[in-house]
Design a protein around this motif. Structure first.
Motif, PDB file in Angstrom:
ATOM      1  N   GLN A   1      10.451  88.907  42.647  1.00  0.00           N
ATOM      2  CA  GLN A   1       9.316  88.798  41.776  1.00  0.00           C
ATOM      3  C   GLN A   1       9.238  87.094  41.398  1.00  0.00           C
ATOM      4  O   GLN A   1       7.895  86.527  41.404  1.00  0.00           O
ATOM      5  N   LYS A   2      10.245  86.484  40.918  1.00  0.00           N
ATOM      6  CA  LYS A   2      10.081  85.231  40.297  1.00  0.00           C
ATOM      7  C   LYS A   2      10.611  84.417  41.398  1.00  0.00           C
ATOM      8  O   LYS A   2      11.611  84.522  41.924  1.00  0.00           O
TER       9      LYS A   2
ATOM     10  N   GLY B   1       4.030  77.308  41.317  1.00  0.00           N
ATOM     11  CA  GLY B   1       4.652  78.665  41.401  1.00  0.00           C
ATOM     12  C   GLY B   1       4.445  79.231  42.797  1.00  0.00           C
ATOM     13  O   GLY B   1       5.347  79.845  43.600  1.00  0.00           O
TER      14      GLY B   1
ATOM     15  N   GLN C   1       6.902  80.093  45.782  1.00  0.00           N
ATOM     16  CA  GLN C   1       7.262  81.737  46.365  1.00  0.00           C
ATOM     17  C   GLN C   1       7.184  81.520  48.123  1.00  0.00           C
ATOM     18  O   GLN C   1       7.814  82.137  48.711  1.00  0.00           O
TER      19      GLN C   1
ATOM     20  N   GLU D   1       7.550  92.778  44.335  1.00  0.00           N
ATOM     21  CA  GLU D   1       6.412  92.272  43.247  1.00  0.00           C
ATOM     22  C   GLU D   1       6.382  90.743  43.673  1.00  0.00           C
ATOM     23  O   GLU D   1       6.514  89.847  42.721  1.00  0.00           O
TER      24      GLU D   1
ATOM     25  N   CYS E   1       3.823  88.787  44.071  1.00  0.00           N
ATOM     26  CA  CYS E   1       2.740  87.931  43.544  1.00  0.00           C
ATOM     27  C   CYS E   1       2.418  88.339  42.125  1.00  0.00           C
ATOM     28  O   CYS E   1       1.499  87.922  41.345  1.00  0.00           O
ATOM     29  N   SER E   2       3.507  88.908  41.496  1.00  0.00           N
ATOM     30  CA  SER E   2       3.169  89.385  39.871  1.00  0.00           C
ATOM     31  C   SER E   2       3.173  87.944  39.172  1.00  0.00           C
ATOM     32  O   SER E   2       2.583  88.065  38.151  1.00  0.00           O
ATOM     33  N   ALA E   3       3.876  87.004  39.490  1.00  0.00           N
ATOM     34  CA  ALA E   3       3.883  85.677  38.792  1.00  0.00           C
ATOM     35  C   ALA E   3       2.969  84.719  39.184  1.00  0.00           C
ATOM     36  O   ALA E   3       2.844  83.453  38.721  1.00  0.00           O
ATOM     37  N   LEU E   4       1.912  85.075  40.040  1.00  0.00           N
ATOM     38  CA  LEU E   4       1.150  84.113  40.781  1.00  0.00           C
ATOM     39  C   LEU E   4      -0.426  84.191  40.313  1.00  0.00           C
ATOM     40  O   LEU E   4      -0.739  85.614  40.170  1.00  0.00           O
ATOM     41  N   ASP E   5      -1.139  83.171  40.300  1.00  0.00           N
ATOM     42  CA  ASP E   5      -2.704  83.139  39.978  1.00  0.00           C
ATOM     43  C   ASP E   5      -3.182  83.875  41.336  1.00  0.00           C
ATOM     44  O   ASP E   5      -2.547  84.211  42.487  1.00  0.00           O
TER      45      ASP E   5
ATOM     46  N   THR F   1      -1.851  84.343  45.025  1.00  0.00           N
ATOM     47  CA  THR F   1      -1.783  85.527  45.481  1.00  0.00           C
ATOM     48  C   THR F   1      -2.387  85.812  46.836  1.00  0.00           C
ATOM     49  O   THR F   1      -1.863  86.342  47.973  1.00  0.00           O
TER      50      THR F   1
END
Lengths: 218, 253
Positions: B93-94, B152, B156, B175, B177-181, B185
């Motif tokens: 995720q991260k 970020g 990734q 997940e 893309c959960s920390a991405l704009d 994404t």
């Protein structure tokens, strides 16, 4: 109790598009009713009213389209929610076309000065009554999300098509027997065609309802 | 005919006495993207971690049932989990680049697995991996700068480059893309489309739209059970199970 979305404004949005579309459908039902009555009772003023009110329906259709676009943008609906929006778009467009046909009937009747004495049949009026009843069934199936009612509509439409054919032959005979009726009967045949088209479009509405309820395009 | 790369057969996972997954049987097709969706705590990430035996590292975690990759049980005693993880890469995720240069991040895997014979070969492999991850053109002039200096989304993609540098057969994404704009994404999703030509991808996502966009198959998990699995198009347009319908449309039920 009806299932609710976690986001309550989502339910409000879906309720609004449905109630707006149903209200539009009811206005058009009245337009069909009024235009069919013109066949029995000539009324130029009423005919002009029907033609004019078509603009109101065009406006309603645009409002529903804007609402649907807004819901798609805000909610990104899926599954049955998505189908509700898709069918609202399709049905509103279909009802707008039905309103055009009702206005066309009113337009034809506004050219008629008098009904010839030898014109005794009321088959077109009968055809109109059936078309109106089938349209009412189609919009009722939408209102109630009823596949049972929606499935009746295509059967009735087959009957309408058969009566349309009979009307067509009958009017050919009337014109052959009395040339004085040709002008009037020609208008009546155009009107019969408009009614037959409303019948077809009612079937389109019922198919959309089935798609919404059953989730499969047939 | 569609070949299945991964077969889960009656997989149950326990954290001490607590059952987190209940007899999951699921086939994952080769060189396709499979999405795992479901509410938090439904077991989708636990299932994902079974595929590369990441759960082995968690104390008190045990598994019953079988997971087969290419018809071979991955829990066989003779199988080295390190070698398994070389075949099954993972993206989290991260973004978690090593505190090293961009180059070193990608070169690390090939080095420890002895995949290259010379430094030229290694350079080539790093460049190739960064290209496949769609990152090379953006960072080619600063390849020796720290991986953590990237944005970020770039970090990734660096982690994806790191995962694919050792030529895995399967990529697991938890997940990603959960920390991405949205722009970052979109780039990752574009990359997933590309990677699916060569890798079997399993992705856990909370975004229904992302699952609908990137995957061919979707599996819905709920409270440790696999409720429904099927073609993504059908799951999101007309799911068979009410629980799936309620979840994807956001209903209380």
């Amino acid at each position: 109790m009806r299932e609710q979305h976690i986001v309550t404004t989502y339910d409000e949005d879906l309720d609004k598009i449905k109630s707006d579309l149903f209200k539009m459908a009811l206005i058009v039902e009245k337009q069909i009713y009024d235009s069919i009555n013109l066949i029995k009772i000539l009324d130029i003023k009423k005919a002009k009213e029907i033609i004019k009110s078509d603009d109101k329906i065009d406006k309603k259709e645009k409002e529903i389209r804007n609402l649907a676009t807004n819901i798609l943008t805000k909610r990104q609906p899926l599954a049955d929610d998505l189908r509700k929006i898709l069918i609202a778009l399709k049905i509103s467009g279909t009802i707008e076309r039905i309103a055009d046909h009702a206005a066309n009937i009113a337009g034809r009747m506004s050219y008629v000065n008098n009904i010839p004495d030898s014109y005794l049949t009321d088959s077109i009026f009968h055809l109109g009554s059936l078309v109106l009843a089938n349209y009412a069934k189609a919009i009722s199936s939408y209102d109630k999300d009823s596949s049972k009612i929606a499935k009746v509509v295509p059967n009735l439409d087959r009957e309408i098509n058969s009566i349309y054919e009979t009307c067509f032959r009958e009017h050919l005979h009337i014109m052959m027997e009395d040339r004085e009726t040709i002008g009037f009967c020609t208008q009546m045949l155009f009107i019969a065609k408009e009614l037959e088209r409303i019948g077809d479009l009612s079937k389109v509405i019922s198919k959309e309802v089935l798609y919404n309820v059953e989730g499969v395009l047939k | 005919m569609q070949k299945n790369k991964i077969e889960a057969k009656k997989v149950s996972v326990f954290y001490n006495d607590k059952k987190a997954l209940n007899e999951i049987t699921l086939s994952i097709p080769e060189k396709k993207v499979t999405s795992l969706i479901g509410p938090s705590g439904c077991g989708k990430s636990t299932f994902l971690r079974c595929i590369n035996r990441m759960n082995d590292t968690i104390e008190g975690c045990s598994m019953t049932g079988r997971i087969l990759i290419d018809n071979k049980d991955i829990n066989e005693k003779s199988l080295d989990p390190v070698l398994l993880r070389a075949r099954v890469g993972m993206v989290f995720q991260k973004p978690n680049p090593f505190p090293k240069s961009i180059f070193e991040n990608v070169a690390y895997g090939p080095k420890i697995h002895g995949l290259t014979q010379s430094s030229d070969e290694l350079n080539e492999l790093v460049e190739e991996s960064l290209k496949k991850a769609g990152l090379f053109s953006e960072i080619k002039d600063r390849i020796h700068e720290p991986g953590t200096s990237l944005s970020g989304g770039q970090q990734q993609r660096l982690c994806i480059a790191r995962a694919i540098s050792i030529s895995p057969e399967i990529i697991l994404m938890d997940e990603p893309c959960s920390a991405l704009d949205p722009i970052a994404t979109a780039k990752i999703e574009e990359l997933i489309d590309e990677l699916a030509h060569n890798f079997t991808i399993v992705i856990v996502t909370h975004s229904m739209q992302q699952a609908a966009r990137v995957s061919k198959q979707t599996a819905f998990f709920h409270m440790g059970n696999l409720i429904e699995v099927g073609k993504t198009d059908s799951i999101f347009s007309n799911p068979s199970e009410k629980k799936t319908q309620d979840y994807i449309t956001g209903k209380i039920g």
